[in-house]
Design a protein around this motif. Structure first.
Motif, PDB file in Angstrom:
ATOM      1  N   ASP A 232       0.738  -1.331   0.054  1.00 11.73           N
ATOM      2  CA  ASP A 232      -0.075  -0.103  -0.061  1.00 11.73           C
ATOM      3  C   ASP A 232       0.808   1.160   0.101  1.00 11.73           C
ATOM      4  OD1 ASP A 232       0.950  -0.482   2.563  1.00 11.73           O
ATOM      5  OD2 ASP A 232      -0.908  -0.124   3.431  1.00 11.73           O
ATOM      6  N   ALA A 233       2.099   1.121  -0.261  1.00 12.42           N
ATOM      7  CA  ALA A 233       3.365   2.307  -0.383  1.00 12.42           C
ATOM      8  C   ALA A 233       2.999   3.126   0.916  1.00 12.42           C
ATOM      9  CB  ALA A 233       2.686   2.924  -1.483  1.00 12.42           C
ATOM     10  N   SER A 234       2.972   2.366   1.971  1.00 15.11           N
ATOM     11  CA  SER A 234       2.933   3.293   3.326  1.00 15.11           C
ATOM     12  C   SER A 234       4.510   2.873   3.938  1.00 15.11           C
ATOM     13  CB  SER A 234       2.127   2.424   4.200  1.00 15.11           C
ATOM     14  OG  SER A 234       2.369   0.974   4.561  1.00 15.11           O
ATOM     15  N   LEU A 235       4.670   3.906   4.866  1.00 14.94           N
ATOM     16  CA  LEU A 235       6.006   4.147   5.468  1.00 14.94           C
ATOM     17  C   LEU A 235       6.220   3.449   6.717  1.00 14.94           C
ATOM     18  CD1 LEU A 235       6.874   7.619   4.213  1.00 14.94           C
ATOM     19  CD2 LEU A 235       7.329   5.686   2.875  1.00 14.94           C
ATOM     20  N   VAL A 236       7.383   3.040   6.986  1.00 14.74           N
ATOM     21  CA  VAL A 236       7.486   2.205   8.330  1.00 14.74           C
ATOM     22  C   VAL A 236       8.892   2.745   8.713  1.00 14.74           C
ATOM     23  CG1 VAL A 236       7.770   0.281   9.679  1.00 14.74           C
ATOM     24  CG2 VAL A 236       6.087   0.178   8.034  1.00 14.74           C
ATOM     25  N   GLU A 237       9.313   3.182   9.674  1.00 16.56           N
ATOM     26  CA  GLU A 237      10.375   4.069  10.208  1.00 16.56           C
ATOM     27  C   GLU A 237      11.589   2.816  10.425  1.00 16.56           C
ATOM     28  OE1 GLU A 237      12.430   7.319  12.908  1.00 16.56           O
ATOM     29  OE2 GLU A 237      10.319   6.784  13.266  1.00 16.56           O
ATOM     30  N   ILE A 238      12.543   2.971   9.889  1.00 19.71           N
ATOM     31  CA  ILE A 238      13.711   1.976   9.902  1.00 19.71           C
ATOM     32  C   ILE A 238      14.812   2.482  11.033  1.00 19.71           C
ATOM     33  CG2 ILE A 238      15.626   0.795   8.860  1.00 19.71           C
ATOM     34  CD1 ILE A 238      14.189   1.495   6.295  1.00 19.71           C
ATOM     35  N   GLY A 239      15.103   3.799  11.086  1.00 18.23           N
ATOM     36  CA  GLY A 239      16.310   4.319  11.804  1.00 18.23           C
ATOM     37  C   GLY A 239      17.547   4.037  11.055  1.00 18.23           C
ATOM     38  N   PRO A 240      18.448   5.074  11.550  1.00 18.92           N
ATOM     39  CA  PRO A 240      18.465   5.771  12.790  1.00 18.92           C
ATOM     40  C   PRO A 240      17.794   7.155  12.683  1.00 18.92           C
ATOM     41  CG  PRO A 240      20.373   6.066  11.361  1.00 18.92           C
ATOM     42  CD  PRO A 240      19.677   4.993  10.740  1.00 18.92           C
ATOM     43  N   ARG A 241      17.616   7.705  13.716  1.00 21.66           N
ATOM     44  CA  ARG A 241      17.041   9.203  13.712  1.00 21.66           C
ATOM     45  C   ARG A 241      17.941  10.049  14.499  1.00 21.66           C
ATOM     46  NH1 ARG A 241      11.629   9.053  17.513  1.00 21.66           N
ATOM     47  NH2 ARG A 241      10.709   7.972  15.783  1.00 21.66           N
ATOM     48  N   PHE A 242      17.851  11.395  14.112  1.00 26.79           N
ATOM     49  CA  PHE A 242      18.506  12.252  14.922  1.00 26.79           C
ATOM     50  C   PHE A 242      18.357  13.687  14.603  1.00 26.79           C
ATOM     51  CE2 PHE A 242      21.394  10.834  11.334  1.00 26.79           C
ATOM     52  CZ  PHE A 242      21.608  11.965  10.812  1.00 26.79           C
ATOM     53  N   VAL A 243      18.586  14.667  15.208  1.00 26.70           N
ATOM     54  CA  VAL A 243      18.401  16.091  14.921  1.00 26.70           C
ATOM     55  C   VAL A 243      19.367  16.814  14.910  1.00 26.70           C
ATOM     56  CG1 VAL A 243      17.007  18.162  15.900  1.00 26.70           C
ATOM     57  CG2 VAL A 243      16.030  15.863  16.440  1.00 26.70           C
ATOM     58  N   LEU A 244      19.807  17.634  13.766  1.00 30.21           N
ATOM     59  CA  LEU A 244      20.730  18.409  13.393  1.00 30.21           C
ATOM     60  C   LEU A 244      20.676  19.935  13.791  1.00 30.21           C
ATOM     61  CD1 LEU A 244      21.946  16.887  10.200  1.00 30.21           C
ATOM     62  CD2 LEU A 244      22.964  16.584  12.554  1.00 30.21           C
ATOM     63  N   ASN A 245      21.261  20.542  14.845  1.00 33.24           N
ATOM     64  CA  ASN A 245      21.003  22.082  15.208  1.00 33.24           C
ATOM     65  C   ASN A 245      22.232  22.704  14.431  1.00 33.24           C
ATOM     66  OD1 ASN A 245      20.510  24.303  16.174  1.00 33.24           O
ATOM     67  ND2 ASN A 245      20.788  23.877  18.276  1.00 33.24           N
ATOM     68  N   LEU A 246      21.815  23.434  13.245  1.00 34.62           N
ATOM     69  CA  LEU A 246      22.781  24.154  12.444  1.00 34.62           C
ATOM     70  C   LEU A 246      23.823  25.271  13.667  1.00 34.62           C
ATOM     71  CD1 LEU A 246      24.454  24.690   9.912  1.00 34.62           C
ATOM     72  CD2 LEU A 246      22.543  26.290   9.427  1.00 34.62           C
ATOM     73  N   ILE A 247      25.235  25.071  13.361  1.00 34.01           N
ATOM     74  CA  ILE A 247      25.853  26.098  14.076  1.00 34.01           C
ATOM     75  C   ILE A 247      26.519  27.204  13.112  1.00 34.01           C
ATOM     76  CG2 ILE A 247      28.111  26.449  15.657  1.00 34.01           C
ATOM     77  CD1 ILE A 247      27.632  23.625  16.509  1.00 34.01           C
ATOM     78  N   LYS A 248      27.322  26.655  12.238  1.00 28.50           N
ATOM     79  CA  LYS A 248      28.015  27.581  11.127  1.00 28.50           C
ATOM     80  C   LYS A 248      28.076  26.800   9.732  1.00 28.50           C
ATOM     81  CE  LYS A 248      30.552  30.644  14.185  1.00 28.50           C
ATOM     82  NZ  LYS A 248      31.818  30.993  14.636  1.00 28.50           N
ATOM     83  N   ILE A 249      28.032  27.461   8.833  1.00 31.18           N
ATOM     84  CA  ILE A 249      28.434  27.145   7.281  1.00 31.18           C
ATOM     85  C   ILE A 249      29.750  27.809   6.969  1.00 31.18           C
ATOM     86  CG2 ILE A 249      27.954  26.951   4.995  1.00 31.18           C
ATOM     87  CD1 ILE A 249      24.995  26.871   5.960  1.00 31.18           C
ATOM     88  N   PHE A 250      30.808  27.111   6.581  1.00 28.53           N
ATOM     89  CA  PHE A 250      32.325  27.872   6.422  1.00 28.53           C
ATOM     90  C   PHE A 250      32.463  27.421   4.985  1.00 28.53           C
ATOM     91  CE2 PHE A 250      32.508  26.044  10.831  1.00 28.53           C
ATOM     92  CZ  PHE A 250      33.058  27.088  11.348  1.00 28.53           C
ATOM     93  N   GLN A 251      32.883  28.491   4.456  1.00 28.55           N
ATOM     94  CA  GLN A 251      33.598  28.481   3.064  1.00 28.55           C
ATOM     95  C   GLN A 251      34.460  27.359   2.492  1.00 28.55           C
ATOM     96  OE1 GLN A 251      34.693  32.167   1.533  1.00 28.55           O
ATOM     97  NE2 GLN A 251      35.078  31.308  -0.819  1.00 28.55           N
ATOM     98  N   GLY A 252      35.379  27.182   3.470  1.00 33.12           N
ATOM     99  CA  GLY A 252      36.439  26.055   3.252  1.00 33.12           C
ATOM    100  C   GLY A 252      36.141  24.867   3.932  1.00 33.12           C
ATOM    101  N   SER A 253      37.006  23.775   3.820  1.00 31.26           N
ATOM    102  CA  SER A 253      36.861  22.562   4.155  1.00 31.26           C
ATOM    103  C   SER A 253      37.318  22.561   5.626  1.00 31.26           C
ATOM    104  CB  SER A 253      37.476  21.362   3.536  1.00 31.26           C
ATOM    105  OG  SER A 253      37.194  20.133   3.958  1.00 31.26           O
ATOM    106  N   PHE A 254      36.394  22.097   6.812  1.00 32.43           N
ATOM    107  CA  PHE A 254      36.699  22.141   8.188  1.00 32.43           C
ATOM    108  C   PHE A 254      37.522  23.677   8.649  1.00 32.43           C
ATOM    109  CE2 PHE A 254      36.637  17.941   6.817  1.00 32.43           C
ATOM    110  CZ  PHE A 254      35.783  17.330   7.885  1.00 32.43           C
ATOM    111  N   GLY A 255      36.966  24.746   7.944  1.00 31.46           N
ATOM    112  CA  GLY A 255      37.433  26.080   8.478  1.00 31.46           C
ATOM    113  C   GLY A 255      37.268  27.266   7.181  1.00 31.46           C
ATOM    114  N   GLY A 256      37.989  28.269   7.280  1.00 34.67           N
ATOM    115  CA  GLY A 256      37.800  29.280   6.449  1.00 34.67           C
ATOM    116  C   GLY A 256      36.704  30.162   6.659  1.00 34.67           C
ATOM    117  N   PRO A 257      36.483  31.236   5.971  1.00 32.67           N
ATOM    118  CA  PRO A 257      35.418  32.263   6.162  1.00 32.67           C
ATOM    119  C   PRO A 257      34.041  31.779   6.452  1.00 32.67           C
ATOM    120  CG  PRO A 257      36.621  32.814   4.199  1.00 32.67           C
ATOM    121  CD  PRO A 257      37.026  31.381   4.839  1.00 32.67           C
ATOM    122  N   THR A 258      33.250  32.500   7.399  1.00 38.92           N
ATOM    123  CA  THR A 258      32.058  31.910   7.936  1.00 38.92           C
ATOM    124  C   THR A 258      30.839  32.648   6.848  1.00 38.92           C
ATOM    125  OG1 THR A 258      32.780  31.866  10.181  1.00 38.92           O
ATOM    126  CG2 THR A 258      30.384  32.003   9.695  1.00 38.92           C
TER     127      THR A 258
END
Length: 357
Positions: A232-258
C-alpha cells in the motif's frame, strides 16, 4: 595409414558436398540428376527459434564517483559509535577509518580524505564526553557545515520495526523550506551529494525501497529513514533518527570564512548554565520566603483597639453560689491493686451499715 587418410578425406568431401547441396539443387533443372540425396526429414525440418537473453540489470557505467569518509574523534560514547556504524551500512559508497586524536587539527582530515580517495566527509567530534558535533564537508575545496547532534536513536532499538535491503539506493525527501532560504539550499545540495548513493555503484543494489527525509522544525533539521512497503506504499520507520542543530557554514573544508551563523543556536554549555541559574533562583526564592515567615513570627503583634459595640453581643453567664469547704477532705489510699481497693470500699460500706443500725 593411407587407407585411413582416404576415408577421412572422403568423409570431409561428403560433408562439403552436403553443405553445398542446396545451392546445387537450385542450379539443376527439375528433372536433372542431383549430386547427393538429403533425407526427407532434413528438408521438412522447422528452423530453430531465436531466444533473446535479457540484458544485465545495470546497463550503465559508474560515472558519479562520490566516496564518503565516515569516522570520528576519540572519546565518543556507545550511542555515537552505533550511529556511525548505521550510517556506514546505509551508505554503500562510504569508507571507514581509525579514530582521530583530539589534539590534531581539523584540517588534517583533508589529507586523510585524499589518502582514502574520498571527496566527501562525515566527521563526528565528541567534547566533554556528552556533547556530539557533526561535520559535513566537501573536501578539499569546501564548503563545510558544523552541526550539534541531539536526540540520537539507532537502528538496534526495538521501536524501529522497518527493514530494507542492504546496499539499496534511497530516495531523498526535503522540506519545502530548503528551497526558500539560501543557506538551506546550500545544505540541501550538500546532503544530496553525501547521502545519495551513486547510480551503478559496485556495492549498491538496483532497488529503491527506503526514503531519507530531511524536515525543518524548531530551527532544526530532523533526519528520518523510512521503509517503503510495496502493498500500500505506506512508510515504516527503520532508523537511525537524529536532530541536527546548525551552528555555522564555512567556505572552506573544516574552516575558512564563515558564510552563515545560526542566530538561534545556544551552546550546550550555555544551556546547562541557564538550567543551573534557574535552579539556584528557585532555591533563593524559597529561602527568602522562609526568612520572611520567621520575621513575621518574631515581630510584635499589633494591638487592636477595643470596639465599644462588642458588648451588645455578650450574654451574662449565670452566677453560681460559692461554697467554702471548711473540713479537710479525707485522703484516698493509694492502692495499686484494684482488687484490694474494692475490698477496702466494701469494708467501709459495712461499717456505715453497722453504725446506722
Amino acid at each position: 595409414m593411407a587407407a585411413k587418410r582416404k576415408r577421412g578425406a572422403l568423409a570431409a568431401g561428403k560433408a562439403k558436398r552436403a553443405r553445398s547441396a542446396p545451392s546445387a539443387e537450385k542450379a539443376a533443372p527439375e528433372g536433372g540428376p542431383r549430386e547427393c540425396s538429403i533425407p526427407p526429414q532434413e528438408n521438412n525440418s522447422i528452423p530453430p527459434q531465436e531466444y533473446s537473453i535479457p540484458p544485465p540489470v545495470s546497463q550503465g557505467k559508474w560515472k558519479n564517483k562520490e566516496r564518503v569518509l565516515i569516522f570520528s574523534s576519540r572519546g565518543i560514547n556507545f550511542r555515537t559509535r552505533h550511529l556511525m556504524q548505521d550510517l556506514r551500512t546505509l551508505m554503500p559508497h562510504s569508507k571507514a577509518d581509525t579514530k582521530m586524536d583530539r589534539k590534531d587539527q581539523l584540517f588534517v582530515i583533508n589529507e586523510v580524505c585524499e589518502m582514502k580517495n574520498c571527496n566527501k566527509c562525515i566527521f563526528f567530534e565528541a567534547k566533554k564526553k556528552q556533547d556530539l558535533y557533526m561535520w559535513l564537508s566537501n573536501t578539499p575545496q569546501g564548503p563545510s557545515a558544523k552541526f550539534l547532534v541531539q536526540n540520537v536513536h539507532t537502528l538496534a532499538e526495538l521501536k524501529m520495526t522497518g527493514n530494507c535491503l542492504r546496499g539499496s539506493r534511497p530516495l531523498l525527501s526535503f522540506d519545502p523550506i530548503f528551497d526558500r532560504e539560501p543557506h538551506y539550499a546550500l545544505l540541501k545540495e550538500l546532503f544530496i551529494q553525501i547521502f545519495g548513493t551513486p547510480q551503478y555503484h559496485p556495492k549498491s543494489q538496483p532497488f529503491v525501497d527506503h526514503v531519507f527525509t530531511f524536515t525543518i522544525t524548531d530551527e532544526r533539521i530532523w533526519f528520518r529513514n523510512y521503509q517503503i512497503i510495496e502493498e500500500d506504499a505506506s512508510l515504516v520507520e527503520i532508523g537511525p533518527r537524529f536532530v541536527l542543530n546548525l551552528i555555522k557554514i564555512f567556505q572552506g573544508s573544516f574552516g575558512g570564512p564563515t558564510l552563515y551563523e545560526n542566530p538561534h543556536y545556544k551552546s550546550p554549555n550555555m544551556h546547562r548554565r541557564l538550567v543551573r541559574l534557574s535552579v539556584a533562583a528557585k532555591f533563593r526564592e524559597k529561602q527568602q520566603v522562609k526568612e520572611v515567615q520567621k520575621i513575621k513570627k518574631k515581630g510584635t503583634k499589633i494591638l487592636v483597639e477595643e470596639d465599644p459595640t462588642e458588648v451588645v453581643f455578650e450574654t451574662p453567664a449565670e452566677e453560681k453560689p460559692v461554697e467554702i469547704q471548711l473540713v479537710k477532705p479525707e485522703s484516698k489510699p493509694i492502692v495499686k491493686d484494684k482488687k484490694k481497693l474494692r475490698k477496702i470500699q466494701r469494708k467501709k460500706q459495712k461499717k456505715l451499715f453497722r453504725t446506722e443500725g
